[in-house]
Scaffold this motif. Structure first.
Motif, PDB file in Angstrom:
ATOM      1  N   ALA A   1      28.811  34.130  35.023  1.00  0.00           N
ATOM      2  CA  ALA A   1      29.875  33.124  34.978  1.00  0.00           C
ATOM      3  C   ALA A   1      31.230  33.706  34.568  1.00  0.00           C
ATOM      4  CB  ALA A   1      29.484  32.006  34.007  1.00  0.00           C
ATOM      5  N   LEU A   2      31.298  35.017  34.428  1.00  0.00           N
ATOM      6  CA  LEU A   2      32.538  35.665  34.021  1.00  0.00           C
ATOM      7  C   LEU A   2      33.164  36.373  35.217  1.00  0.00           C
ATOM      8  CD1 LEU A   2      31.289  37.314  30.699  1.00  0.00           C
ATOM      9  CD2 LEU A   2      32.286  35.035  31.017  1.00  0.00           C
ATOM     10  N   THR A   3      34.470  36.314  35.298  1.00  0.00           N
ATOM     11  CA  THR A   3      35.185  36.973  36.385  1.00  0.00           C
ATOM     12  C   THR A   3      36.302  37.826  35.801  1.00  0.00           C
ATOM     13  OG1 THR A   3      34.797  35.033  37.760  1.00  0.00           O
ATOM     14  CG2 THR A   3      36.424  36.600  38.546  1.00  0.00           C
ATOM     15  N   LEU A   4      36.427  39.040  36.336  1.00  0.00           N
ATOM     16  CA  LEU A   4      37.493  39.936  35.922  1.00  0.00           C
ATOM     17  C   LEU A   4      38.245  40.375  37.168  1.00  0.00           C
ATOM     18  CD1 LEU A   4      38.777  41.563  33.565  1.00  0.00           C
ATOM     19  CD2 LEU A   4      37.268  43.444  34.245  1.00  0.00           C
ATOM     20  N   ARG A   5      39.567  40.247  37.129  1.00  0.00           N
ATOM     21  CA  ARG A   5      40.417  40.706  38.223  1.00  0.00           C
ATOM     22  C   ARG A   5      41.428  41.685  37.652  1.00  0.00           C
ATOM     23  NH1 ARG A   5      40.157  37.895  42.898  1.00  0.00           N
ATOM     24  NH2 ARG A   5      42.347  38.167  43.415  1.00  0.00           N
ATOM     25  N   VAL A   6      41.555  42.834  38.295  1.00  0.00           N
ATOM     26  CA  VAL A   6      42.522  43.848  37.894  1.00  0.00           C
ATOM     27  C   VAL A   6      43.487  44.031  39.055  1.00  0.00           C
ATOM     28  CG1 VAL A   6      42.858  46.242  37.180  1.00  0.00           C
ATOM     29  CG2 VAL A   6      40.854  44.977  36.372  1.00  0.00           C
ATOM     30  N   ASP A   7      44.753  43.784  38.784  1.00  0.00           N
ATOM     31  CA  ASP A   7      45.787  43.853  39.824  1.00  0.00           C
ATOM     32  C   ASP A   7      45.406  43.033  41.056  1.00  0.00           C
ATOM     33  OD1 ASP A   7      47.380  45.456  38.225  1.00  0.00           O
ATOM     34  OD2 ASP A   7      46.557  47.322  39.042  1.00  0.00           O
ATOM     35  N   GLY A   8      44.802  41.874  40.813  1.00  0.00           N
ATOM     36  CA  GLY A   8      44.454  40.949  41.888  1.00  0.00           C
ATOM     37  C   GLY A   8      43.107  41.196  42.536  1.00  0.00           C
ATOM     38  N   ALA A   9      42.462  42.308  42.277  1.00  0.00           N
ATOM     39  CA  ALA A   9      41.163  42.610  42.887  1.00  0.00           C
ATOM     40  C   ALA A   9      40.034  42.331  41.888  1.00  0.00           C
ATOM     41  CB  ALA A   9      41.108  44.073  43.319  1.00  0.00           C
ATOM     42  N   THR A  10      38.962  41.700  42.370  1.00  0.00           N
ATOM     43  CA  THR A  10      37.807  41.432  41.513  1.00  0.00           C
ATOM     44  C   THR A  10      37.111  42.742  41.171  1.00  0.00           C
ATOM     45  OG1 THR A  10      37.514  39.258  42.516  1.00  0.00           O
ATOM     46  CG2 THR A  10      35.630  40.173  41.352  1.00  0.00           C
ATOM     47  N   VAL A  11      36.815  42.900  39.889  1.00  0.00           N
ATOM     48  CA  VAL A  11      36.150  44.102  39.386  1.00  0.00           C
ATOM     49  C   VAL A  11      34.840  43.654  38.742  1.00  0.00           C
ATOM     50  CG1 VAL A  11      36.351  46.024  37.764  1.00  0.00           C
ATOM     51  CG2 VAL A  11      38.374  45.222  38.986  1.00  0.00           C
TER      52      VAL A  11
END
Length: 155
Positions: free
Chosen positions: A84-94
């Motif tokens: 249920a966790l989402t991480l985006r770095v510079d707009g891209a999902t990581v």
């Protein structure tokens, strides 16, 4: 005597006030700690159940219903949290990877005296400028008590 009436008059709104809309005792508090390094990002999510939801929270972690939380149950629960966790770095999902998890003993967790902690890591590209973390994990909430005292409309 007038001072007593003034004090009581000033306290009346507090004494007659109904319960607050949300109490820490009837929810699971989630605290997220993000720690970046030059090559990765560590996310530590600490879940602390309030007194009213603690028994149900502990049962959700104890899938074997043996009143003990095993390492396998911790891992299963941590995977559910991670999904249920989402991480985006510079707009891209990581992708976030679970790298650790701990849970207080069942009896302590049931009594609202413990926490569940999930630790995750993700690669952090060199030169990253923005990080977005979204926590959509819902450990559940309790409903308010069935009977509450409220001031009368006339009063």
């Amino acid at each position: 005597m007038r001072w007593a009436a003034a004090v009581l008059g000033g306290l009346a709104p507090l004494l007659l006030a109904g319960p607050a809309a949300a109490h820490p005792t009837d929810e699971v508090i989630q605290q997220a700690y993000l720690t970046p390094t030059t090559s990765d990002l560590t996310v530590e999510l600490v879940l602390t159940p309030g007194a009213l939801v603690a028994p149900a929270f502990a049962k959700a972690v104890d899938t074997g219903r043996d009143r003990a939380i095993s390492a396998a149950e911790e891992a299963w629960y941590a995977a559910g949290v991670a999904s249920a966790l989402t991480l985006r770095v510079d707009g891209a999902t990581v992708p976030l990877t679970v790298t650790g998890h701990t849970a207080a003993p069942y009896q302590l967790l049931t009594a609202a005296g413990g926490t569940v902690t999930v630790t995750l890591t993700a690669p952090l590209p060199a030169g990253a400028r923005s990080v977005e973390f979204h926590d959509a994990f819902d450990p559940g909430r309790s409903s308010p008590p069935a009977s509450t005292a409220r001031p009368s409309a006339s009063g």
